[in-house]
Design a protein around this motif. Structure first.
Motif, PDB file in Angstrom:
ATOM      1  N   ASN A 351     145.540  16.304  12.600  1.00 48.86           N
ATOM      2  CA  ASN A 351     145.900  14.939  12.194  1.00 48.86           C
ATOM      3  C   ASN A 351     144.806  13.941  12.548  1.00 48.86           C
ATOM      4  N   ILE A 352     144.100  14.192  13.650  1.00 49.30           N
ATOM      5  CA  ILE A 352     142.972  13.311  14.007  1.00 49.30           C
ATOM      6  C   ILE A 352     141.932  13.326  12.895  1.00 49.30           C
ATOM      7  N   MET A 353     141.603  14.523  12.386  1.00 53.99           N
ATOM      8  CA  MET A 353     140.621  14.610  11.299  1.00 53.99           C
ATOM      9  C   MET A 353     141.161  13.982  10.011  1.00 53.99           C
ATOM     10  N   LYS A 354     142.456  14.137   9.788  1.00 52.52           N
ATOM     11  CA  LYS A 354     143.077  13.538   8.599  1.00 52.52           C
ATOM     12  C   LYS A 354     142.957  12.009   8.643  1.00 52.52           C
ATOM     13  N   GLN A 355     143.260  11.426   9.802  1.00 51.03           N
ATOM     14  CA  GLN A 355     143.173   9.967   9.950  1.00 51.03           C
ATOM     15  C   GLN A 355     141.717   9.484   9.902  1.00 51.03           C
ATOM     16  N   ALA A 356     140.810  10.277  10.494  1.00 56.08           N
ATOM     17  CA  ALA A 356     139.380   9.913  10.481  1.00 56.08           C
ATOM     18  C   ALA A 356     138.820   9.945   9.064  1.00 56.08           C
ATOM     19  N   ALA A 357     139.448  10.733   8.194  1.00 55.92           N
ATOM     20  CA  ALA A 357     138.988  10.844   6.799  1.00 55.92           C
ATOM     21  C   ALA A 357     139.798   9.954   5.862  1.00 55.92           C
ATOM     22  N   GLY A 358     140.527   9.007   6.445  1.00 59.19           N
ATOM     23  CA  GLY A 358     141.341   8.124   5.606  1.00 59.19           C
ATOM     24  C   GLY A 358     141.230   6.670   6.029  1.00 59.19           C
ATOM     25  N   ILE A 359     140.056   6.259   6.503  1.00 57.27           N
ATOM     26  CA  ILE A 359     139.855   4.872   6.965  1.00 57.27           C
ATOM     27  C   ILE A 359     139.536   3.989   5.756  1.00 57.27           C
ATOM     28  N   LYS A 360     140.232   2.874   5.644  1.00 53.24           N
ATOM     29  CA  LYS A 360     140.042   1.981   4.493  1.00 53.24           C
ATOM     30  C   LYS A 360     139.679   0.567   4.941  1.00 53.24           C
ATOM     31  N   ASP A 361     138.482   0.125   4.586  1.00 53.58           N
ATOM     32  CA  ASP A 361     138.044  -1.257   4.813  1.00 53.58           C
ATOM     33  C   ASP A 361     138.305  -1.759   6.231  1.00 53.58           C
ATOM     34  N   PHE A 362     138.053  -0.892   7.210  1.00 59.07           N
ATOM     35  CA  PHE A 362     138.208  -1.274   8.616  1.00 59.07           C
ATOM     36  C   PHE A 362     136.982  -2.078   9.046  1.00 59.07           C
ATOM     37  N   GLU A 363     137.220  -3.198   9.718  1.00 58.49           N
ATOM     38  CA  GLU A 363     136.119  -4.066  10.158  1.00 58.49           C
ATOM     39  C   GLU A 363     136.163  -4.246  11.679  1.00 58.49           C
ATOM     40  N   PRO A 364     135.569  -3.316  12.420  1.00 57.06           N
ATOM     41  CA  PRO A 364     135.513  -3.488  13.878  1.00 57.06           C
ATOM     42  C   PRO A 364     134.791  -4.784  14.238  1.00 57.06           C
ATOM     43  N   VAL A 365     135.208  -5.376  15.330  1.00 56.73           N
ATOM     44  CA  VAL A 365     134.553  -6.594  15.825  1.00 56.73           C
ATOM     45  C   VAL A 365     133.101  -6.265  16.154  1.00 56.73           C
ATOM     46  N   GLY A 366     132.158  -7.020  15.553  1.00 61.06           N
ATOM     47  CA  GLY A 366     130.736  -6.814  15.839  1.00 61.06           C
ATOM     48  C   GLY A 366     129.909  -6.384  14.654  1.00 61.06           C
ATOM     49  N   LEU A 367     130.551  -5.943  13.560  1.00 58.52           N
ATOM     50  CA  LEU A 367     129.781  -5.585  12.363  1.00 58.52           C
ATOM     51  C   LEU A 367     129.321  -6.854  11.653  1.00 58.52           C
ATOM     52  N   LEU A 368     128.230  -6.761  10.886  1.00 55.94           N
ATOM     53  CA  LEU A 368     127.800  -7.890  10.068  1.00 55.94           C
ATOM     54  C   LEU A 368     128.879  -8.209   9.037  1.00 55.94           C
ATOM     55  N   PRO A 369     129.007  -9.493   8.659  1.00 59.22           N
ATOM     56  CA  PRO A 369     129.986  -9.852   7.628  1.00 59.22           C
ATOM     57  C   PRO A 369     129.714  -9.060   6.340  1.00 59.22           C
ATOM     58  N   GLY A 370     130.763  -8.485   5.788  1.00 61.39           N
ATOM     59  CA  GLY A 370     130.604  -7.716   4.545  1.00 61.39           C
ATOM     60  C   GLY A 370     130.435  -6.227   4.756  1.00 61.39           C
ATOM     61  N   VAL A 371     130.137  -5.808   5.997  1.00 65.21           N
ATOM     62  CA  VAL A 371     129.999  -4.377   6.286  1.00 65.21           C
ATOM     63  C   VAL A 371     131.364  -3.839   6.729  1.00 65.21           C
ATOM     64  N   LYS A 372     131.813  -2.754   6.083  1.00 62.35           N
ATOM     65  CA  LYS A 372     133.142  -2.198   6.372  1.00 62.35           C
ATOM     66  C   LYS A 372     133.070  -0.690   6.559  1.00 62.35           C
ATOM     67  N   VAL A 373     134.059  -0.161   7.280  1.00 59.96           N
ATOM     68  CA  VAL A 373     134.160   1.280   7.517  1.00 59.96           C
ATOM     69  C   VAL A 373     135.113   1.882   6.486  1.00 59.96           C
ATOM     70  N   ASN A 374     134.619   2.872   5.748  1.00 61.64           N
ATOM     71  CA  ASN A 374     135.435   3.581   4.761  1.00 61.64           C
ATOM     72  C   ASN A 374     135.128   5.069   4.809  1.00 61.64           C
ATOM     73  N   THR A 375     136.181   5.883   4.767  1.00 65.05           N
ATOM     74  CA  THR A 375     135.999   7.335   4.666  1.00 65.05           C
ATOM     75  C   THR A 375     137.015   7.890   3.682  1.00 65.05           C
ATOM     76  N   SER A 376     136.794   9.131   3.268  1.00 65.78           N
ATOM     77  CA  SER A 376     137.760   9.831   2.422  1.00 65.78           C
ATOM     78  C   SER A 376     137.647  11.322   2.733  1.00 65.78           C
ATOM     79  N   PRO A 377     138.571  12.146   2.247  1.00 60.43           N
ATOM     80  CA  PRO A 377     138.479  13.583   2.508  1.00 60.43           C
ATOM     81  C   PRO A 377     137.204  14.230   1.972  1.00 60.43           C
ATOM     82  N   THR A 378     136.542  13.564   1.018  1.00 61.34           N
ATOM     83  CA  THR A 378     135.292  14.116   0.471  1.00 61.34           C
ATOM     84  C   THR A 378     134.060  13.347   0.931  1.00 61.34           C
ATOM     85  N   ASP A 379     134.261  12.293   1.713  1.00 62.91           N
ATOM     86  CA  ASP A 379     133.126  11.486   2.205  1.00 62.91           C
ATOM     87  C   ASP A 379     133.382  11.121   3.658  1.00 62.91           C
ATOM     88  N   PHE A 380     132.675  11.831   4.559  1.00 62.27           N
ATOM     89  CA  PHE A 380     132.862  11.649   6.004  1.00 62.27           C
ATOM     90  C   PHE A 380     131.882  10.630   6.607  1.00 62.27           C
TER      91      PHE A 380
END
Length: 409
Positions: A351-380
């Motif tokens: 489930n950890i790998m499943k959640q790590a491969a399903g991140i959508k437009d997450f913006e951790p504090v500290g990234l430049l404006p406009g930079v987002k975290v995205n993953t999918s089952p085919t793009d790690f």
């Protein structure tokens, strides 16, 4: 008599309902080794000693961040037990420490272990054991291979993507450049070099006048810099880790070689590279970034930087705030917390790998404006955006647009 029987039946029914609800509650919680009702055991491997020890601050920042999370109640009520070992940036030692974490300490996963050669040495082991090798601290392109290595993911924009951006900049602004390349003779250095050549395309053979490699065990790279200068190159691509990056900048100044200098972003550290090399020696160097530089005056009143400073004041007051690695660690730690929160009470490795491969437009504090975290089952690959920057005075000045640095793009 019938009344007593009725009471017994009611009591039995009540007990049965309690047992059923208890078993339902426990059925909703799923754990693999390293997770319980009260704890999540996380492993980590860092070069606290050796040639890449400048990166050790990453592990120290992560430890501080998880202390903060624990002080605030943990993740879904569970405290993080962060176990971090030193490998001296030596792959055989990395293997030893990974085995210790998985087989003796029995961690749930290994998080953000540092370096391309060290992570390469444990990748097959981690995947054979089906233990997540999550958000490794290296931008090698090969971490994005969910088909062959479904238990390994990267974090930062990959090296090939980054060097393609530099190559495109050179083709546009210096089409007749004579380029000298210095690179570390391992997977990390070769990955950058491949991306750079791919970016130059058909012109790579004519534009690159020398490719010079060095070994991480060498005490100094001065002789390599002298050789590169002798080629008459007017562009220098510096693919080095912090210790050697500082040496290269300093040596360039000593021998009066002033090419247009590109520095890979893993060494674009004011605190551990530019300052020791001398600000006067580093003017005009071009690199790239995807996170906020906390020393940049433009972020002085930024809520993200204020939160970062408050965190450091309380949990890591000795941190060098001019070191990008501290911000990097702060951001990637938020990534892990995001994944663990999403897991809820299902803290299985799968489930950890499943959640790590399903991140959508997450913006951790500290990234430049406009930079987002995205993953999918085919793009790690969680991050794939960068912005160019140039050293001016004692800080980096960003220029141009945020660029999507995806290799496939």
């Amino acid at each position: 008599m019938p009344a007593v029987t009725g009471k017994l039946a009611a009591a039995s029914l009540a007990l049965a309902l309690i047992a059923a609800s208890a078993s339902t509650a426990s059925a909703q919680k799923k754990y693999d080794t390293g997770a319980t009702d009260t704890e999540i055991k996380i492993g980590n491997i860092m070069p606290y000693s050796g040639p890449a020890s400048a990166y050790g601050v990453i592990g120290k920042t992560e430890e501080a961040y998880f202390r903060k999370i624990n002080a605030e109640g943990g993740i879904n009520g569970r405290k993080i037990n962060f176990i971090s070992y030193d490998d001296g940036y030596s792959p055989p030692k990395t293997v030893e420490q990974a085995r210790k974490l998985v087989e003796s300490d029995e961690v749930l996963l290994i998080f953000n272990s540092l370096g391309t050669p060290p992570n390469t040495a444990i990748q097959k082991y981690m995947n054979s054991k089906k233990v997540p090798q999550l958000f490794v601290a290296t931008g090698a392109t090969k971490w994005n291979d969910p088909k062959d290595f479904p238990w390994t993911t990267g974090w930062q924009p990959n090296y090939q993507s980054e060097s393609i951006i530099y190559a495109k900049y050179i083709l546009k602004n210096n089409p007749n450049a004579k380029i000298a390349v210095l690179y570390q003779n391992d997977d990390y250095g070769k990955d950058y070099l491949k991306g750079f050549k791919d970016g130059l395309g058909a012109k790579a053979a004519s534009m690159i006048v020398m490719e010079e490699s060095y070994e991480v065990s060498e005490p100094t790279i001065d002789s390599h810099i002298v050789k590169l200068k002798a080629t008459g190159a007017d562009v220098f691509f510096n693919i080095t880790t912090p210790k050697f990056a500082a040496q290269a900048i300093k040596k360039n100044a000593e021998i009066g070689w002033k090419p247009l200098h590109f520095l890979n972003n893993v060494s674009a550290q004011i605190g551990s590279v530019i300052k020791p090399a001398g600000f006067e020696n580093a003017q005009g160097i071009i690199s790239s970034i995807y996170l906020k530089d906390p020393t940049d005056p433009q972020w002085k009143d930024d809520p993200a930087i204020k939160a970062w400073n408050e965190f450091l004041d309380k949990y890591y007051p000795d941190a060098n705030r001019a070191d990008f690695n501290v911000m990097y660690a702060y951001i990637v730690s938020q990534g892990l917390v995001q994944v663990l929160k999403a897991c809820g009470d299902n803290l299985t490795r799968e489930n950890i790998m499943k959640q790590a491969a399903g991140i959508k437009d997450f913006e951790p504090v500290g990234l430049l404006p406009g930079v987002k975290v995205n993953t999918s089952p085919t793009d790690f690959a969680p991050l794939s955006q960068l912005q160019l920057m140039r050293l001016k005075g004692e800080s980096w000045e960003r220029f141009g647009d945020i660029i999507n640095a995806d290799v496939s793009g």
